[in-house]
Design a protein around this motif. Structure first.
Motif, mmCIF file in Angstrom:
data_model
loop_
_atom_site.group_PDB
_atom_site.id
_atom_site.type_symbol
_atom_site.label_atom_id
_atom_site.label_comp_id
_atom_site.label_asym_id
_atom_site.label_seq_id
_atom_site.Cartn_x
_atom_site.Cartn_y
_atom_site.Cartn_z
ATOM 1 N N GLY A 141 -33.615 43.527 -28.733
ATOM 2 C CA GLY A 141 -33.383 42.274 -29.445
ATOM 3 C C GLY A 141 -31.913 42.056 -29.760
ATOM 4 N N VAL A 142 -31.209 43.117 -30.081
ATOM 5 C CA VAL A 142 -29.768 43.010 -30.334
ATOM 6 C C VAL A 142 -29.048 42.566 -29.069
ATOM 7 N N ARG A 143 -29.410 43.169 -27.942
ATOM 8 C CA ARG A 143 -28.793 42.763 -26.667
ATOM 9 C C ARG A 143 -29.038 41.284 -26.393
ATOM 10 N N ALA A 144 -30.276 40.842 -26.635
ATOM 11 C CA ALA A 144 -30.609 39.436 -26.380
ATOM 12 C C ALA A 144 -29.810 38.513 -27.300
ATOM 13 N N GLN A 145 -29.680 38.888 -28.562
ATOM 14 C CA GLN A 145 -28.927 38.066 -29.509
ATOM 15 C C GLN A 145 -27.453 37.982 -29.126
ATOM 16 N N LEU A 146 -26.888 39.110 -28.715
ATOM 17 C CA LEU A 146 -25.486 39.106 -28.287
ATOM 18 C C LEU A 146 -25.296 38.197 -27.074
ATOM 19 N N GLY A 147 -26.224 38.314 -26.121
ATOM 20 C CA GLY A 147 -26.141 37.471 -24.935
ATOM 21 C C GLY A 147 -26.229 35.992 -25.274
ATOM 22 N N ALA A 148 -27.144 35.645 -26.189
ATOM 23 C CA ALA A 148 -27.321 34.245 -26.575
ATOM 24 C C ALA A 148 -26.072 33.690 -27.262
ATOM 25 N N ARG A 149 -25.335 34.566 -27.927
ATOM 26 C CA ARG A 149 -24.126 34.140 -28.627
ATOM 27 C C ARG A 149 -22.874 34.250 -27.760
ATOM 28 N N GLY A 150 -23.042 34.728 -26.536
ATOM 29 C CA GLY A 150 -21.886 34.910 -25.656
ATOM 30 C C GLY A 150 -20.942 35.986 -26.137
ATOM 31 N N MET A 151 -21.505 37.031 -26.763
ATOM 32 C CA MET A 151 -20.681 38.095 -27.328
ATOM 33 C C MET A 151 -20.990 39.431 -26.668
#
Length: 405
Positions: A141-151
């Motif tokens: 989930g952390v990976r997905a959130q980072l990806g969604a934020r472009g970070m």
């Protein structure tokens, strides 16, 4: 090539070479750059790039992929807490952060099967399969959130570069290599590991304070049988070196079997015997160290060549106005050297730092914290060339007790 700057100069004699001389922070990189004119001519220096490794990786990534937002540690911790709040399994914040930073992010784990079967690199305690699966849901989930934020994380920048081969150097000389991270080492190994004389590492296991130990061979860099220990100390007096060495065991061993035997090391000059003291109050300690500083100044050691080191930034703020010399946290002195050093406030609850000990999730993590705290004190004491003062308020640190005996 015992001296990293000299080693870089030697490699850059080849007109086709592009040599990276690097270390773990900007201040130390600037120090290496200042040494180069003393060791190499202008034509040779033109083939040497001196950079802190982290900032270099960030710049190379931006050149290849464009500007990318970097997630801070606070942002990662926040994402981990959010994921933990939705999990049926209970995890502490510190466990999740360590597991993310030491395992998942460090080793670029991208799927559950890899995570489930992974040897405990960087962690020493087995985790039941069900608990590991629940942890992976949080990390995914952390990976997905980072990806969604472009970070991305700093580790992910290095992993990205490792896949591209976009590393514009023929050789790399790495100073303070004991504090290199897993992603940084993997990048260097993939880029130059097969190049003759491609990689040269200089470091001291005893000064490892910023990174948890890990097996270098697993990161693609095999050093067994290709390393040696230097036994002559040119920086500190015999007396200071002996007292500093008493803070560490005779032999230090990394997980990949790399061993450093600290017996047989010698210094090339003598000096004053270090002063080791314990006091009833902080007031007594500061009064005594001020008297010591006054004597140093009278014997020709100016205040600008003396530093006072303490464990925490908070202490440096509290003590700073009370002393006529610079006061700073121990870790900020890494790589520096001074004619005289006072290491203060070695109290029982300060060194090792009580908050760090309380954060340990298991015995292995507690051992690692104790080791890094001991190494940090060793780094502080060994910054002194000619004069060393070490003190604390009773009850003093167990580390101070070791050298008072």
């Amino acid at each position: 090539m015992g001296n990293p700057a000299r080693g870089a100069g030697r490699l850059a004699q080849d007109t086709g070479a592009q040599v990276l001389l690097t270390t773990f922070n900007e201040a130390l990189a600037e120090g290496l750059a200042r040494k180069l004119p003393l060791l190499a001519g202008e034509d040779v220096r033109a083939r040497i790039t001196v950079r802190a490794l982290g900032s270099l990786i960030s710049d190379l990534h931006a050149e290849r992929f464009g500007e990318t937002g970097i997630a801070s540690e606070d942002e990662i911790r926040s994402l981990l807490r959010d994921g933990a709040a939705t999990s049926d399994v209970s995890f502490t914040d510190d466990f999740l952060h360590d597991e993310w930073s030491l395992v998942v992010d460090a080793w670029d784990i991208r799927d559950l099967d890899t995570y489930r079967d992974l040897p405990r690199l960087g962690r020493k305690v087995r985790m039941p399969a069900a608990r590991r699966d629940a942890a992976w849901m949080i990390f995914d989930g952390v990976r997905a959130q980072l990806g969604a934020r472009g970070m991305k994380t700093n580790a992910q920048l290095a992993h990205d570069l490792s896949e591209t081969g976009a590393f514009p150097f023929t050789h790399a000389v790495i100073d303070e290599a004991q504090d290199i991270s897993v992603p940084e080492l993997r990048l260097l190994g993939k880029s130059l590991g097969d190049t003759p004389n491609g990689l040269f590492f200089a470091g001291d296991i005893g000064q490892r304070i910023f990174r948890a130990p890990f097996p270098w061979a697993a990161a693609g860099v095999e050093i067994r049988g290709r390393s040696r220990s230097l036994k002559v100390n040119y920086r500190t007096s015999h007396q200071i070196r002996r007292y500093s060495d008493d803070l560490l065991p005779e032999t230090l061993v990394e997980p990949d079997g790399t061993e450093e035997n600290r017996l047989g090391i010698t210094s090339v000059f003598d000096g004053e015997t270090p002063e080791i003291h314990s006091f009833d109050t902080r007031e007594d300690e500061l009064e005594a160290v001020n008297a010591w500083l006054g004597k140093l100044e009278q014997t020709g050691v100016p205040n600008n060549e003396v530093v006072c080191l303490v464990r925490m930034s908070k202490l440096s703020v509290e003590i700073g106005p009370r002393l006529p010399v610079r006061v700073m946290p121990m870790h900020e002195a890494k790589g520096a050297e001074y004619r005289a050093v006072a290491v203060l406030a070695l109290d029982q609850d300060i060194v090792p730092l009580e908050d760090r000990l309380m954060s340990a999730n298991d015995e292995a993590r507690l051992d690692e914290i104790m080791n890094t705290e001991r190494h940090l004190l060793y780094v502080a004491a060994s910054r002194a060339r000619d004069h060393l003062w070490i003190s604390g308020v009773i009850p003093v640190s167990e580390f101070l007790t070791d050298i008072l005996q």
